[in-house]
Design an enzyme around this catalytic site. Structure first.
Site, PDB file in Angstrom:
ATOM      1  N   LYS A 170       0.876  -1.173   0.000  1.00 30.37           N
ATOM      2  CA  LYS A 170       0.000   0.000   0.000  1.00 30.37           C
ATOM      3  C   LYS A 170       0.916   1.227   0.000  1.00 30.37           C
ATOM      4  CE  LYS A 170      -1.865   2.968   2.003  1.00 30.37           C
ATOM      5  NZ  LYS A 170      -1.687   4.408   1.648  1.00 30.37           N
ATOM      6  N   GLU A 245       9.096   1.022  11.428  1.00 35.25           N
ATOM      7  CA  GLU A 245      10.194   1.990  11.340  1.00 35.25           C
ATOM      8  C   GLU A 245       9.564   3.372  11.377  1.00 35.25           C
ATOM      9  OE1 GLU A 245      12.317   4.696  10.164  1.00 35.25           O
ATOM     10  OE2 GLU A 245      12.617   3.686   8.236  1.00 35.25           O
ATOM     11  N   CYS A 279      13.673   9.735   7.538  1.00 35.42           N
ATOM     12  CA  CYS A 279      13.535   9.177   8.887  1.00 35.42           C
ATOM     13  C   CYS A 279      14.833   9.341   9.651  1.00 35.42           C
ATOM     14  CB  CYS A 279      13.117   7.720   8.814  1.00 35.42           C
ATOM     15  SG  CYS A 279      13.933   6.773   7.541  1.00 35.42           S
ATOM     16  N   GLU A 376       9.980  15.162  15.719  1.00 39.13           N
ATOM     17  CA  GLU A 376      10.325  15.266  14.300  1.00 39.13           C
ATOM     18  C   GLU A 376       9.619  16.458  13.675  1.00 39.13           C
ATOM     19  OE1 GLU A 376       9.148  11.555  12.420  1.00 39.13           O
ATOM     20  OE2 GLU A 376      11.193  11.188  11.784  1.00 39.13           O
TER      21      GLU A 376
HETATM   22  P1  NAD Z   1       1.594   8.400   8.178  1.00 34.86           P
HETATM   23  O1  NAD Z   1       2.172   7.556   9.236  1.00 34.86           O
HETATM   24  O2  NAD Z   1       0.189   8.900   8.326  1.00 34.86           O
HETATM   25  O3  NAD Z   1       1.637   7.650   6.754  1.00 34.86           O
HETATM   26  C1  NAD Z   1       2.513   6.592   6.427  1.00 34.86           C
HETATM   27  C2  NAD Z   1       1.758   5.517   5.663  1.00 34.86           C
HETATM   28  O4  NAD Z   1       0.723   4.999   6.487  1.00 34.86           O
HETATM   29  C3  NAD Z   1       1.058   5.987   4.377  1.00 34.86           C
HETATM   30  O5  NAD Z   1       1.100   4.942   3.393  1.00 34.86           O
HETATM   31  C4  NAD Z   1      -0.376   6.181   4.830  1.00 34.86           C
HETATM   32  O6  NAD Z   1      -1.323   6.031   3.781  1.00 34.86           O
HETATM   33  C5  NAD Z   1      -0.530   5.045   5.820  1.00 34.86           C
HETATM   34  N1  NAD Z   1      -1.589   5.274   6.812  1.00 34.86           N
HETATM   35  C6  NAD Z   1      -2.034   6.457   7.315  1.00 34.86           C
HETATM   36  N2  NAD Z   1      -3.033   6.247   8.194  1.00 34.86           N
HETATM   37  C7  NAD Z   1      -3.234   4.913   8.252  1.00 34.86           C
HETATM   38  C8  NAD Z   1      -4.132   4.079   8.977  1.00 34.86           C
HETATM   39  N3  NAD Z   1      -5.028   4.580   9.831  1.00 34.86           N
HETATM   40  N4  NAD Z   1      -4.039   2.746   8.798  1.00 34.86           N
HETATM   41  C9  NAD Z   1      -3.144   2.208   7.950  1.00 34.86           C
HETATM   42  N5  NAD Z   1      -2.282   2.945   7.228  1.00 34.86           N
HETATM   43  C10 NAD Z   1      -2.314   4.290   7.373  1.00 34.86           C
HETATM   44  O7  NAD Z   1       2.572   9.622   8.004  1.00 34.86           O
HETATM   45  P2  NAD Z   1       2.246  11.082   7.407  1.00 34.86           P
HETATM   46  O8  NAD Z   1       0.987  11.645   7.976  1.00 34.86           O
HETATM   47  O9  NAD Z   1       2.369  11.001   5.952  1.00 34.86           O
HETATM   48  O10 NAD Z   1       3.478  11.905   8.024  1.00 34.86           O
HETATM   49  C11 NAD Z   1       3.389  12.420   9.330  1.00 34.86           C
HETATM   50  C12 NAD Z   1       4.725  12.294  10.041  1.00 34.86           C
HETATM   51  O11 NAD Z   1       5.165  10.947  10.070  1.00 34.86           O
HETATM   52  C13 NAD Z   1       5.875  13.030   9.396  1.00 34.86           C
HETATM   53  O12 NAD Z   1       5.892  14.377   9.709  1.00 34.86           O
HETATM   54  C14 NAD Z   1       7.051  12.294   9.960  1.00 34.86           C
HETATM   55  O13 NAD Z   1       7.363  12.792  11.230  1.00 34.86           O
HETATM   56  C15 NAD Z   1       6.572  10.878  10.067  1.00 34.86           C
HETATM   57  N6  NAD Z   1       7.000  10.047   8.919  1.00 34.86           N
HETATM   58  C16 NAD Z   1       8.079   9.247   9.091  1.00 34.86           C
HETATM   59  C17 NAD Z   1       8.540   8.495   8.031  1.00 34.86           C
HETATM   60  C18 NAD Z   1       9.734   7.600   8.172  1.00 34.86           C
HETATM   61  O14 NAD Z   1      10.439   7.402   7.229  1.00 34.86           O
HETATM   62  N7  NAD Z   1       9.939   7.016   9.321  1.00 34.86           N
HETATM   63  C19 NAD Z   1       7.921   8.556   6.789  1.00 34.86           C
HETATM   64  C20 NAD Z   1       6.782   9.373   6.642  1.00 34.86           C
HETATM   65  C21 NAD Z   1       6.356  10.119   7.726  1.00 34.86           C
END
Ligand code: NAD
Ligand code: MN
Length: 475
Positions: A170, A245, A279, A376
């Protein structure tokens, strides 16, 4: 506009509903994908399940060669993949090229590694023959973030496929395009239908349907702490193991004997890369009091020279991914309100009017307990702190709930060993910084940075279960 499809059971699937994909350098429409639903996730999991027995019994050599062909196709399409990734994420083109190279390296590395990933022969006392086998989980689920979709996507699916799992992926709604393209290349490489499935969609629709699906056997998630906790809880209801992660607040730690000519450009890169949306970004800078002024002023000069622009124009710094991510930079205002000092940042330079840009920012005098020092931002923002002893440096380095990576800058072996011993992080660098390219180096978090290990040989173990076979020899 062509709607980019899901890939389910070897076929391209489009649905009634679509999602807009934006160009972060303008905020305008770049592309569209299918808005995958729970039904699409059901179909993808079923396809993976059907393909699972066949793929897991394919010879190691054949799996290795299939992975190798995909590596070659990624290399063949390097320029197109890099441009697509740069347009979709906003990252500078040369960084997207590096991502394509690393994506290919994952398939190459695991194609090779799988041929020497053996079980063990156990002590054979009393007429027993006993040994272990690595057994794939079956169907592995992969929820991918938008910051390095191609690189992180390949990082998690290459080892899963190598050991014989079938995958359901996904991608993130903010940057799904390269992952869909990789799945199309996987079909061209000869992965049988159902082995590689991709369903673009929203997190709280397709994402949660996948995380909580009773038909998956393992879940890998990369993203934020709150959503990591949500998906791990959903998986736990089905007793599905999870690798998380979840980012970090990783420090560069500079001692007085550091070679600043090497350290400063590397530190700048560690925060500017992908506009700080990494990250393992070097988002904290811990400086020994003795070199504080020279480090801060040297870094200010580098950051002031940074070029900004659209990813495909290959600047030093592209835009952030979205308006939502740009709002996170409000953390900078709150830090300044609380008494921290801006060395360089908003207001110091022209920032492109359209798109989701934020300028390189260095904040000095941060309180060790403050939000900007512990949370972050996920933007090109560094928070500094200072120390006078090794003990203080260790306390500051370990002073957040995260523990992903850290870098120690010193030529003094006693200092280096004291630091590398005590720092709680999954990777510790000495006189260098960066987790990106090294596919061989195990990678993962301590604390709230998550659990499980990706990359290196460790990832092969992450995507397998051990079966012990004990045979009593009766003659
Ligand atoms: P997120 O955690 O919401 O999204 C990451 C993934 O999870 C995406 O594919 C998203 O569609 C999916 N997702 C979101 N809600 C979900 C749910 N309820 N159930 C299942 N899957 C779900 O992250 P974001 O909102 O895009 O970013 C917010 C913060 O997260 C950033 O500011 C950063 O601090 C952190 N982040 C970290 C990494 C990393 O590499 N560790 C990557 C992206 C974001
Ligand atoms: Mn995008």
């Amino acid at each position: 506009m062509t709607v980019q499809p899901a890939i389910i059971d070897g076929r391209e699937v489009v649905g009634a509903q679509t999602l807009d994909v934006l160009d972060p350098s303008t905020g305008q429409l770049l592309s569209q994908t299918i808005r995958g639903t729970a039904e699409h996730i059901d179909a993808a999991v079923a396809a993976a399940r059907s393909a699972s027995h066949g793929w897991s019994h394919t010879s190691t050599l054949e799996r290795s060669r299939t992975l190798r062909r995909l590596a070659d196709l990624i290399t063949r399409d390097r320029e197109a993949l890099a441009l697509l990734e740069s347009q979709d994420t906003g990252k500078p083109l040369s960084q997207a090229r590096a991502d394509a190279d690393v994506a290919a390296r994952y398939f190459e590395f695991y194609a090779n590694a799988i041929e020497s990933f053996f079980g063990r022969s156990l002590p054979a006392d009393g007429g027993f023959v006993a040994y272990t086998r690595h057994v794939p989980f079956g169907v592995t689920a992969h929820i991918i973030p938008w910051n390095y979709p191609m690189q992180i996507g390949c990082r998690t699916i290459a080892p899963a496929l190598a050991v014989g799992n079938c995958v359901v992926v996904k991608p993130a709604e903010d940057a799904p395009l390269s992952v869909i393209r990789i799945a199309q290349l996987a079909l061209e490489a000869g992965f049988p239908p159902g082995v590689v499935n991709v369903v673009p969609g929203l997190g709280d629709e397709a994402g949660i349907a996948l995380a909580g699906h009773h038909g998956i056997d393992h879940l890998s998630f990369i993203g934020s702490v709150p959503i990591g906790s949500v998906v791990a809880t959903a998986a736990a209801r089905n007793v599905v193991p999870v690798a998380l992660e979840l980012g970090g607040k990783s420090p560069n730690i500079v001692f007085p004997d550091a070679d600043l000519a090497v350290a400063l450009p590397t530190i700048a890169r560690s925060m500017l890369q992908n506009a700080g949306q990494t990250c393992s970004a070097g988002s904290r800078l811990l400086i020994h009091e003795g070199v504080r002024d020279s480090v801060v002023s040297g870094l200010r000069q580098i950051l002031a020279r940074t070029s900004m622009g659209a990813g495909p124009d290959d600047p030093d710094l592209g835009p952030l991914i979205s308006a939502k991510q740009r709002r996170r930079t409000d953390m900078v205002d709150r830090a300044l309100d609380a008494g921290a000092r801006q060395i360089v940042g908003p207001g110091d330079r022209e920032v492109p009017a359209e798109g989701f840009y934020f300028p390189p920012t260095l904040i000095d005098g941060c309180d060790a307990g403050s939000e900007i020092f512990r949370e972050e931002v996920f933007g090109p923002v560094v928070a500094t702190g200072s120390f006078a002893s090794v003990e203080e440096a260790i306390a500051l380095a370990n002073g957040t709930e995260y523990g992903l990576i850290a870098a120690v800058w010193s030529k003094d072996l006693d200092v280096v060993h004291a630091m590398t011993e005590e720092i709680r992080a999954g990777q510790v660098y000495v006189n260098t910084y960066g987790a990106g390219g090294g596919v061989e180096y195990p990678f993962g978090g301590f604390g709230k940075s998550g659990y499980g290990r990706e990359k290196g040989f460790e990832a092969l173990g992450e995507y397998c279960q051990t079966k012990a076979i004990i045979h009593k020899v009766t003659r």
